[in-house]
Design a protein around this motif. Structure first.
Motif, short mmCIF file in Angstrom:
data_model
loop_
_atom_site.label_atom_id
_atom_site.label_comp_id
_atom_site.label_asym_id
_atom_site.label_seq_id
_atom_site.Cartn_x
_atom_site.Cartn_y
_atom_site.Cartn_z
N ASN A 2 -25.72 -51.18 60.10
CA ASN A 2 -25.55 -49.78 60.49
C ASN A 2 -25.40 -48.93 59.23
OD1 ASN A 2 -25.25 -47.62 62.30
ND2 ASN A 2 -23.03 -47.72 62.14
N ILE A 3 -26.28 -47.95 59.07
CA ILE A 3 -26.35 -47.13 57.86
C ILE A 3 -25.94 -45.70 58.19
CG2 ILE A 3 -27.85 -46.27 56.02
CD1 ILE A 3 -29.71 -48.69 56.64
N TRP A 4 -25.05 -45.15 57.40
CA TRP A 4 -24.76 -43.72 57.42
C TRP A 4 -25.39 -43.11 56.17
CZ3 TRP A 4 -18.92 -42.77 58.99
CH2 TRP A 4 -18.73 -43.19 60.31
N TYR A 5 -26.27 -42.15 56.40
CA TYR A 5 -27.02 -41.53 55.30
C TYR A 5 -26.60 -40.06 55.20
CZ TYR A 5 -31.28 -40.76 52.40
OH TYR A 5 -32.15 -40.48 51.39
N ILE A 106 -23.19 -47.00 53.30
CA ILE A 106 -23.16 -45.54 53.20
C ILE A 106 -24.03 -45.15 52.02
CG2 ILE A 106 -21.72 -43.55 52.63
CD1 ILE A 106 -19.45 -44.84 54.18
N ILE A 107 -24.96 -44.23 52.27
CA ILE A 107 -25.85 -43.72 51.22
C ILE A 107 -25.59 -42.23 51.06
CG2 ILE A 107 -28.24 -43.43 50.47
CD1 ILE A 107 -28.98 -45.78 52.29
N GLN A 125 -12.53 -46.91 53.36
CA GLN A 125 -11.89 -46.99 54.66
C GLN A 125 -12.58 -47.99 55.58
OE1 GLN A 125 -11.36 -43.15 56.51
NE2 GLN A 125 -11.01 -44.01 58.55
N PHE A 126 -13.93 -47.99 55.55
CA PHE A 126 -14.69 -48.85 56.46
C PHE A 126 -15.14 -50.16 55.81
CE2 PHE A 126 -15.56 -44.61 58.38
CZ PHE A 126 -15.02 -44.86 59.64
N GLY A 127 -14.86 -50.34 54.53
CA GLY A 127 -15.33 -51.53 53.85
C GLY A 127 -16.84 -51.58 53.74
N ALA A 128 -17.47 -50.41 53.56
CA ALA A 128 -18.93 -50.30 53.53
C ALA A 128 -19.46 -50.32 52.09
CB ALA A 128 -19.37 -49.01 54.22
N HIS A 129 -20.67 -50.78 51.94
CA HIS A 129 -21.38 -50.75 50.66
C HIS A 129 -21.80 -49.32 50.37
CE1 HIS A 129 -24.70 -51.35 47.79
NE2 HIS A 129 -24.19 -52.53 47.54
N LEU A 130 -21.53 -48.82 49.16
CA LEU A 130 -21.79 -47.43 48.80
C LEU A 130 -22.96 -47.33 47.83
CD1 LEU A 130 -20.94 -44.41 48.92
CD2 LEU A 130 -19.41 -44.89 46.99
#
Length: 281
Positions: A2-5, A106-107, A125-130
């Motif tokens: 799941n990607i947040w751009y 997250i991009i 917070q989400f442990g996401a790759h930035l």
């Protein structure tokens, strides 16, 4: 995945001109990934100069519009609009739609780079790759192209933003293939750079493009007339700003060493110097 751009000026067909998020989202969908594009509810690159609805979908690509005030020109109103967008990113967990799963990646794209600050907090917070996607080198573009002093407050702010992004991002991507040396000199660690150039959808090249605006119809008619006369028609579809160096291209094409009839080139060069530079962009 799941990607947040986060792309302040994200566009798409019928929405806005900066379509890179749209094409990337469609490509990722074909490989099984889900993308949500977070765009400012208002920005100057929209096709229709009205605020976007809170959510919209374009050809299966999902957009969430974050509140940002309308503005005109390139002054304080635009800076406040950037601030609105960054505040909305910071408070995103409290306002995202309930069906929006937490991100794995997250991009942050940097037509304006400041969203990296709240996005870095979200990534923790989400442990996401930035990933930080560099479009323009801030503040180098301001200094080299606009002649802005490196001691200008905005240049200092963007320099700090650049330093922060290179250190906090897990990966830095850029359309600028030669940017790694500059980035390494400004804090980017080893093995963190990847070159991802602009591309074109081959599928769209097979689709007939019919102009719909008055300017487009006039241009199409003129091109057809030139072709009927047997002329070679060369089109520069990009921007005509100072960084694009179109004047250098025209000068090179007009050199005596160039083969063939140079009169059409010189006629176009004369038109460009008289009219084209007043309608840049």
């Amino acid at each position: 995945m799941n990607i947040w751009y986060f792309h302040h000026y994200a566009g798409g067909p019928g929405m806005g001109r900066l379509t890179r998020p749209y094409h990337l989202s469609r490509a990722w969908a074909h490989t099984g990934h889900t993308t949500t594009n977070f765009v400012a509810s208002f920005h100057h690159m929209l096709d229709i100069k009205e605020p976007l609805p809170p959510e919209l979908t374009v050809d299966g690509v999902r957009y969430v519009a974050l509140p940002a005030r309308p503005y005109s020109g390139n002054g304080l109103g635009r800076i406040k609009n950037m601030g609105d967008y960054c505040r909305a990113v910071l408070h995103l967990p409290a306002r995202v739609p309930s069906d929006l799963a937490k991100p794995d990646a997250i991009i942050v794209s940097s037509p304006q780079p400041f969203a990296i600050f709240p996005a870095a907090k979200l990534a923790r917070q989400f442990g996401a790759h930035l990933t930080f996607e560099v479009r323009d080198l801030w503040p180098l573009s301001l200094i080299e192209i606009n002649g802005t002093s490196k001691f200008h407050p905005f240049a200092i702010l963007t320099a700090f933003t650049e330093w922060f992004a290179y250190r906090k991002a897990n990966l830095v991507s850029s359309v600028l293939g030669g940017a790694e040396a500059h980035m390494r000199a400004h804090g980017l660690g080893p093995n963190k750079f990847v070159h991802v150039p602009n591309a074109v959808s081959l599928a769209r090249l097979t689709m007939p493009e019919v102009p719909t605006t008055a300017a487009g119809l006039t241009a199409a008619a003129q091109i057809a007339a030139w072709k009927a006369e047997g002329r070679l028609v060369a089109i520069h579809p990009g921007a005509q700003g100072a960084p694009n160096g179109l004047d250098k291209l025209l000068e090179a094409m007009s050199l005596d060493e160039c083969a063939g009839d140079r009169r059409p080139v010189r006629r176009f060069a004369g038109w460009y110097w008289r009219y084209g530079r007043t309608t840049q962009g």
